[in-house]
Every structure is written in structure tokens, then in C-alpha cells.
Scaffold this motif. Structure first.
Motif, mmCIF file in Angstrom:
data_model
loop_
_atom_site.group_PDB
_atom_site.id
_atom_site.type_symbol
_atom_site.label_atom_id
_atom_site.label_comp_id
_atom_site.label_asym_id
_atom_site.label_seq_id
_atom_site.Cartn_x
_atom_site.Cartn_y
_atom_site.Cartn_z
ATOM 1 N N ARG A 24 0.825 -1.211 0.000
ATOM 2 C CA ARG A 24 0.000 0.000 0.000
ATOM 3 C C ARG A 24 0.857 1.257 0.000
ATOM 4 O O ARG A 24 0.411 2.323 -0.415
ATOM 5 N N PHE A 25 2.082 1.137 0.486
ATOM 6 C CA PHE A 25 2.976 2.292 0.542
ATOM 7 C C PHE A 25 4.039 2.247 -0.564
ATOM 8 O O PHE A 25 5.006 3.001 -0.542
ATOM 9 N N GLY A 26 3.850 1.333 -1.516
ATOM 10 C CA GLY A 26 4.783 1.253 -2.629
ATOM 11 C C GLY A 26 4.546 2.357 -3.647
ATOM 12 O O GLY A 26 3.494 3.004 -3.675
ATOM 13 N N THR A 27 5.519 2.588 -4.486
ATOM 14 C CA THR A 27 5.409 3.588 -5.556
ATOM 15 C C THR A 27 5.647 2.907 -6.900
ATOM 16 O O THR A 27 6.361 1.904 -6.987
ATOM 17 N N LEU A 28 5.031 3.446 -7.958
ATOM 18 C CA LEU A 28 5.179 2.892 -9.299
ATOM 19 C C LEU A 28 6.128 3.747 -10.118
ATOM 20 O O LEU A 28 6.021 4.977 -10.119
ATOM 21 N N SER A 29 7.020 3.076 -10.842
ATOM 22 C CA SER A 29 7.987 3.775 -11.700
ATOM 23 C C SER A 29 7.935 3.179 -13.099
ATOM 24 O O SER A 29 7.857 1.947 -13.260
ATOM 25 N N ASP A 30 7.970 4.043 -14.126
ATOM 26 C CA ASP A 30 7.974 3.568 -15.502
ATOM 27 C C ASP A 30 9.281 2.861 -15.819
ATOM 28 O O ASP A 30 10.365 3.254 -15.335
ATOM 29 N N VAL A 31 9.191 1.802 -16.653
ATOM 30 C CA VAL A 31 10.393 1.104 -17.120
ATOM 31 C C VAL A 31 10.317 0.964 -18.637
ATOM 32 O O VAL A 31 9.225 0.853 -19.211
ATOM 33 N N GLU A 32 11.467 0.989 -19.274
ATOM 34 C CA GLU A 32 11.543 0.865 -20.732
ATOM 35 C C GLU A 32 11.921 -0.561 -21.094
ATOM 36 O O GLU A 32 13.060 -0.873 -21.425
ATOM 37 N N ARG A 33 10.950 -1.456 -20.980
ATOM 38 C CA ARG A 33 11.179 -2.858 -21.348
ATOM 39 C C ARG A 33 9.833 -3.517 -21.582
ATOM 40 O O ARG A 33 8.776 -2.914 -21.378
ATOM 41 N N ALA A 34 9.885 -4.775 -21.996
ATOM 42 C CA ALA A 34 8.657 -5.525 -22.256
ATOM 43 C C ALA A 34 7.986 -5.925 -20.942
ATOM 44 O O ALA A 34 8.632 -6.035 -19.900
ATOM 45 N N VAL A 35 6.688 -6.155 -21.031
ATOM 46 C CA VAL A 35 5.889 -6.502 -19.848
ATOM 47 C C VAL A 35 6.260 -7.881 -19.331
ATOM 48 O O VAL A 35 6.420 -8.834 -20.103
ATOM 49 N N GLU A 36 6.388 -7.979 -17.998
ATOM 50 C CA GLU A 36 6.631 -9.240 -17.326
ATOM 51 C C GLU A 36 5.552 -9.468 -16.267
ATOM 52 O O GLU A 36 4.837 -8.544 -15.881
ATOM 53 N N THR A 37 5.445 -10.691 -15.799
ATOM 54 C CA THR A 37 4.493 -10.999 -14.740
ATOM 55 C C THR A 37 4.780 -10.151 -13.506
ATOM 56 O O THR A 37 5.947 -9.927 -13.156
ATOM 57 N N ASP A 38 3.731 -9.661 -12.867
ATOM 58 C CA ASP A 38 3.754 -8.801 -11.674
ATOM 59 C C ASP A 38 3.983 -7.333 -12.008
ATOM 60 O O ASP A 38 3.898 -6.484 -11.103
ATOM 61 N N ASP A 39 4.277 -7.011 -13.276
ATOM 62 C CA ASP A 39 4.357 -5.602 -13.661
ATOM 63 C C ASP A 39 2.980 -4.957 -13.590
ATOM 64 O O ASP A 39 1.943 -5.621 -13.731
ATOM 65 N N PHE A 40 2.976 -3.644 -13.405
ATOM 66 C CA PHE A 40 1.758 -2.860 -13.529
ATOM 67 C C PHE A 40 1.751 -2.213 -14.906
ATOM 68 O O PHE A 40 2.778 -1.714 -15.363
ATOM 69 N N VAL A 41 0.602 -2.246 -15.565
ATOM 70 C CA VAL A 41 0.503 -1.643 -16.897
ATOM 71 C C VAL A 41 -0.711 -0.730 -16.947
ATOM 72 O O VAL A 41 -1.693 -0.930 -16.236
ATOM 73 N N VAL A 42 -0.618 0.299 -17.788
ATOM 74 C CA VAL A 42 -1.767 1.146 -18.087
ATOM 75 C C VAL A 42 -2.173 0.803 -19.512
ATOM 76 O O VAL A 42 -1.352 0.893 -20.441
#
Length: 462
Positions: free
Chosen positions: A148-166
Motif C-alpha cells: 500500500r505504501f509502494g510507488t510505481l515507476s515507468d520502465v523501458e522494457r517488455a511486460v513481465e508478470t507482476d508488472d503494472f501496466v496502463v
């Protein structure tokens, strides 16, 4: 009035009721007055038409029908009371004899509450599973708080399991976008599930700005169960960065100064929750022990109605969650026949429990006061997400209060049984139920109980 009862089965009775014609007179007079106000006869004012004229113009049979319809409910109720029967449904009534100025006879077939020989319930023994809070349970809760206190950061790579996507997502059939099946800028964690089948596989390997199309099936709407084409576009790929598990995190996420204190509190809250689960299991186990000691005949119409209601409720809940019954059964590894058999078993147990607890409530002369009824309605309203006042108004308008009173009496009867029961866990330790609080904590025994326990522990004087 005379009545006789014939037992058709342990849960169905047939009443034969004879009503002397003189008892019909008040209803006949009222019927003539009512009809006189509804008809226009030349030479008579409305409401002043004599009975003999009504008989000629309207017919004696119409008047008799009106009078009989008025007297039947009262006569039926009196016959039930006279024969000490409790109806469970609307009766099937048939007028079997009608002789003008002589007699009226009718029969009423109805499902009735069965007679039950209540077993002894003052010292029931039952067992439940051990209450156990594992390190894995605590870790899972702490990690959920950490997320709940984590932050999301953009990454320049392909999607992997557990990633967050928009993502943008739209379903179509025959090149027509399905109404209500498109979303934009939707945040989703890959691998979490709960979305359309095949989405995780389609997203894995895509990068921001890339799209793909896959075939799936909708779980709701007009096209439920049909193949559709789903187009998905990844707009952002993000990873979650979690805070370090240390005292600083404990101070940020809670009122505690150290991580050890936070962890101890999580363990205690889990223990309280599991204690409530254990208490619920104890109530079920005690009731199950009692039900095993008594044969309770069940009216099949009542079982069928409850079975249909529960089946419909399950289907509605699954539809709300976006899951078909077939998919649910597949995930549970259960066949349709197994599902139906399990549902019927639970319904029969529930109906039998109602009858048993009703009898115990009567035997113990358990009552319900206004405050208990009000609090029960408030809890029911909160559980269903309704406004309490609207819920109360609905219950009053539709005469559901007797049902609520029965629910409360059954709950108090079960609580009485459980308090007097001996329940042990799998390790043989006694399960504390009498002083269990709504939050799962254990209250100190009241003064009288503590004194009694101390007295019991003192050695007897010579």
C-alpha cells in the motif's frame, strides 16, 4: 365451528372445517351492504337496495361468495389454533359443501411445522480445528501493508508478470465494438487475474506503445459465452518499488515506533480474526452435533423454494464478479452434479436447523425486545449496503418483521446452546466462547463467574 385434522405426512395436514350458517350472517349482512353501494337499481337510492332485490338482480350466489371469502380466513386461522398447527405456506382451500341457510364446509391442505423431539442441549460436546497464526500469515499481511505504501515507476522494457501496466482495451464482434466492453487508461497488475481470460498472456512481452489482439469470451452482457476479438494497447509499463521493512516503515504505516511492535500487532489482529472464525466453526459444530441426534422431517416445497433462492443468489454473485457458473465449477474442480448435491445438503441442514432452534426458543421462552430488533435491522442493512432507514421501512411495509424476530430468536437459542457446550480444538484445549468479544478479544469473566470459578477450585472442607 367444528374442525378436524388429518395428517397427510409429518409436514402436511388437511383441515376439514364446518361453519354453522348463523356464523355467516355478519359476513352476509356486510356483503349485502357492500353490493348495495355498488349497483344502481331504479326506485332505490344507492346503498339502500334491499337484500331480496339484490338476490333477484345480482344473484344470491354472488352474495354468498362475497360472504364466504370474508369468513374463510378467520375460520381457517381459528382451525389452525384449535388443532395447534403452525403453517409454513399458503393453504390450498376448497369449499366442499355449501347449503344455503344450513351449513358451510371447506378443506385446507397446508405444509405445517413438524413435531420434533428436542434432544438434550445443555452439555453438547464438539470439536474444531486448532487456532494457528503462522509466520507466513503474518508475513503476508505485512507485505500487503507494505504494498500500500509502494510507488510505481515507468520502465523501458517488455511486460513481465507482476508488472503494472496502463492499457486501453476494447472487445468487438464482427468489427462492431461491444457496448460496455471497452476501457481506457486502465491500471492492471499482470498475473493478478480477475480480468478477461487470455489478457495476461497477451500482455506479456509487449512494450509501451505496442498493441495486440486475441480471442476470448465475455462473462457478462448479451454476448456472454460468445467469442469476441479483444484489442489491447499498452500505454505504460511500471514496476512497484516497496519501502524497506524497518522501523521507519513502521512509523510511516502505523502508530508503532518499531517494526517488531507492528509485527506483533499484526499477529494479534490475525489471532483475533481466527478466533472469530473458530467461534463460528464452533457454533456450526455444536449445531451439527444436535442435528445428528434428531430426525426432522422437512417439507419438500419449503426445501425446493430455499434451494431455488440460494441457487439464484449464487448465480447473481458470480455474475456480479464477472464469472459464469461453469467457470466457477471448473476452477473449484467440481461438477454440476456435485455442486447441486452440496447445495441441497446445505439447504436441508439449514431448514432443519431453523425448526430445531425454533423449538428450543419456544422451550426457553426466548423473547426479542425493540432494541434487539432495531440493532438486527441495522446490521442487516449494513451487510446489504442499504440505507438503514430505507431497509427498516421496507421490512415494515412488506410485513417482514416476524421473519426478523424469528432470526433473532434462533440466534439467541444457538448462543444459549453454545455457551453451555464444551468445545475443544484438535489439540484438546478448551475453546473460549462465553467471554469472546465481537472484535475477537477475550473479556475478563464477570465478578459472579470469577467467584464461582474460584470457589470451584478451593478444596472442600472436611
Amino acid at each position: 365451528m367444528k374442525s378436524a385434522v388429518e395428517t397427510l405426512s409429518p409436514t402436511r395436514a388437511k383441515l376439514t372445517v364446518e361453519v354453522p350458517f348463523e356464523e355467516l350472517k355478519p359476513s352476509l349482512d356486510a356483503a349485502y351492504q357492500k353490493i348495495a353501494k355498488q349497483i344502481n337499481i331504479p326506485g332505490f337510492r344507492r346503498g339502500k337496495v334491499p337484500p331480496q332485490v339484490i338476490d333477484r338482480q345480482v344473484g344470491r350466489g354472488v352474495v354468498l361468495d362475497e360472504a364466504i371469502n370474508a369468513v374463510l380466513p378467520k375460520a381457517y386461522t381459528e382451525a389452525l389454533q384449535e388443532n395447534d398447527l403452525t403453517p409454513l405456506a399458503q393453504p390450498e382451500i376448497e369449499v366442499t359443501k355449501l347449503e344455503d341457510n344450513d351449513s358451510l364446509e371447506f378443506t385446507a391442505e397446508v405444509d405445517v411445522k413438524p413435531e420434533i423431539d428436542v434432544p438434550a442441549y445443555d452439555a453438547v460436546e464438539a470439536s474444531v480445528e486448532d487456532l494457528e497464526v503462522t509466520d507466513e500469515d503474518v508475513t503476508e499481511q505485512v507485505e500487503a501493508l507494505r504494498a500500500r505504501f509502494g510507488t510505481l515507476s515507468d520502465v523501458e522494457r517488455a511486460v513481465e508478470t507482476d508488472d503494472f501496466v496502463v492499457i486501453d482495451l476494447a472487445a468487438s464482434q464482427d468489427d462492431e465494438v461491444v457496448e460496455g466492453a471497452e476501457v481506457s487508461d486502465f491500471s492492471y497488475q499482470v498475473g493478478k487475474g480477475g480480468m478477461i481470460e487470455g489478457l495476461d498472456e497477451a500482455l506479456t512481452g509487449l512494450s509501451a506503445g505496442e498493441s495486440t489482439t486475441f480471442t476470448s469470451q465475455l462473462v457478462s452482457g448479451d454476448l456472454v459465452g460468445q467469442d469476441v476479438q479483444v484489442a489491447v494497447t499498452v500505454k505504460q509499463v511500471q514496476v512497484q518499488e516497496l519501502p524497506e521493512l524497518d522501523d521507519d516503515f513502521a512509523q510511516e504505516a502505523s502508530e508503532f515506533d518499531t517494526l517488531d511492535e507492528l509485527t506483533a500487532d499484526v499477529r494479534e489482529r490475525l489471532a483475533r480474526g481466527k478466533r472469530l472464525e473458530q467461534a463460528s466453526a464452533a457454533r456450526d459444530a455444536v449445531l451439527e452435533v444436535l442435528l445428528e441426534q434428531v430426525e426432522i422431517p422437512l417439507p419438500e416445497t419449503m426445501v425446493t423454494e430455499e434451494l431455488n433462492a440460494r441457487r439464484q443468489s449464487v448465480e447473481q454473485q458470480l455474475a456480479y464478479a464477472g464469472i459464469t457458473l461453469e467457470k466457477y465449477l471448473e476452477d473449484e474442480g467440481q461438477t454440476q452434479e456435485e455442486f447441486e448435491a452440496d447445495l441441497e445438503r446445505r439447504v436441508r441442514d439449514a431448514v432443519a436447523a431453523q425448526f430445531l432452534l425454533d423449538e428450543i426458543a419456544v422451550k426457553e421462552e426466548i423473547g426479542v425486545d425493540q432494541n434487539e430488533l432495531t440493532q438486527h435491522m441495522i446490521r442487516r442493512a449494513q451487510a446489504s449496503g442499504q440505507d438503514p432507514q430505507e431497509f427498516v421501512n421496507h421490512m415494515l411495509e412488506h410485513n417482514h418483521v416476524p421473519e426478523l424476530v424469528s432470526e433473532i430468536r434462533r440466534g439467541k437459542a444457538l448462543a444459549l446452546i453454545v455457551e453451555g457446550a464444551t468445545v475443544k480444538d484438535a489439540s484438546g484445549a478448551l475453546v473460549e466462547l462465553k467471554n469472546l468479544q465481537p472484535d475477537g478479544s477475550i473479556a475478563e469473566p464477570v465478578a459472579e463467574e470469577a467467584a464461582a470459578e474460584e470457589s470451584a477450585e478451593e478444596p472442600a472442607e472436611a
